[in-house]
Design a protein around this motif. Structure first.
Motif, PDB file in Angstrom:
ATOM      1  N   THR A  29       0.840  -1.211   0.000  1.00 28.30           N
ATOM      2  CA  THR A  29       0.000   0.000   0.000  1.00 28.30           C
ATOM      3  C   THR A  29       0.868   1.252   0.000  1.00 28.30           C
ATOM      4  O   THR A  29       0.633   2.177  -0.783  1.00 28.30           O
ATOM      5  CB  THR A  29      -0.944   0.005   1.224  1.00 28.30           C
ATOM      6  OG1 THR A  29      -1.813  -1.125   1.140  1.00 28.30           O
ATOM      7  CG2 THR A  29      -1.766   1.287   1.290  1.00 28.30           C
ATOM      8  N   ILE A  33       1.080   4.019  -3.038  1.00 29.80           N
ATOM      9  CA  ILE A  33       0.800   5.447  -2.835  1.00 29.80           C
ATOM     10  C   ILE A  33       2.003   6.273  -3.283  1.00 29.80           C
ATOM     11  O   ILE A  33       1.846   7.282  -3.984  1.00 29.80           O
ATOM     12  CB  ILE A  33       0.444   5.738  -1.366  1.00 29.80           C
ATOM     13  CG1 ILE A  33      -0.874   5.060  -0.991  1.00 29.80           C
ATOM     14  CG2 ILE A  33       0.369   7.251  -1.124  1.00 29.80           C
ATOM     15  CD1 ILE A  33      -1.178   5.095   0.492  1.00 29.80           C
ATOM     16  N   ALA A  40      -4.720   7.220  -1.441  1.00 28.50           N
ATOM     17  CA  ALA A  40      -5.094   6.863  -0.072  1.00 28.50           C
ATOM     18  C   ALA A  40      -6.525   7.294   0.232  1.00 28.50           C
ATOM     19  O   ALA A  40      -6.965   8.360  -0.202  1.00 28.50           O
ATOM     20  CB  ALA A  40      -4.138   7.528   0.918  1.00 28.50           C
ATOM     21  N   LEU A  44      -7.049   6.841   5.766  1.00 26.19           N
ATOM     22  CA  LEU A  44      -5.610   6.554   5.699  1.00 26.19           C
ATOM     23  C   LEU A  44      -4.812   7.846   5.566  1.00 26.19           C
ATOM     24  O   LEU A  44      -3.767   8.000   6.207  1.00 26.19           O
ATOM     25  CB  LEU A  44      -5.297   5.599   4.546  1.00 26.19           C
ATOM     26  CG  LEU A  44      -3.830   5.227   4.370  1.00 26.19           C
ATOM     27  CD1 LEU A  44      -3.223   4.666   5.657  1.00 26.19           C
ATOM     28  CD2 LEU A  44      -3.678   4.237   3.212  1.00 26.19           C
TER      29      LEU A  44
END
Length: 69
Positions: A29, A33, A40, A44
């Protein structure tokens, strides 16, 4: 979406794995990003801003079509 996550992480000498663990997400993740492959979620983004102690706007570039939202 462009972010300053990589820059902020490197300034603080934090690995992607360490950041991922702190945010309770996967390293994939964080990588996604940083490489602009994933945007996001708002929760987050909020966690990331709290982790770095900065406003969301200082981490994420919300410009759209050259204009800042």
């Amino acid at each position: 979406m462009q972010t300053r996550i990589r820059e902020l992480r490197k300034e603080r000498r934090i690995s992607q794995e360490e950041l991922a663990k702190a945010l309770r997400v996967t390293r994939h993740t964080i990588t996604s990003i940083e490489n602009e492959k994933y945007i996001a979620s708002l929760p987050l983004a909020y966690k990331i801003s709290k982790f770095f102690g900065l406003p969301i706007e200082d981490i994420f570039d919300f410009r759209c079509g050259g204009y800042r939202l």
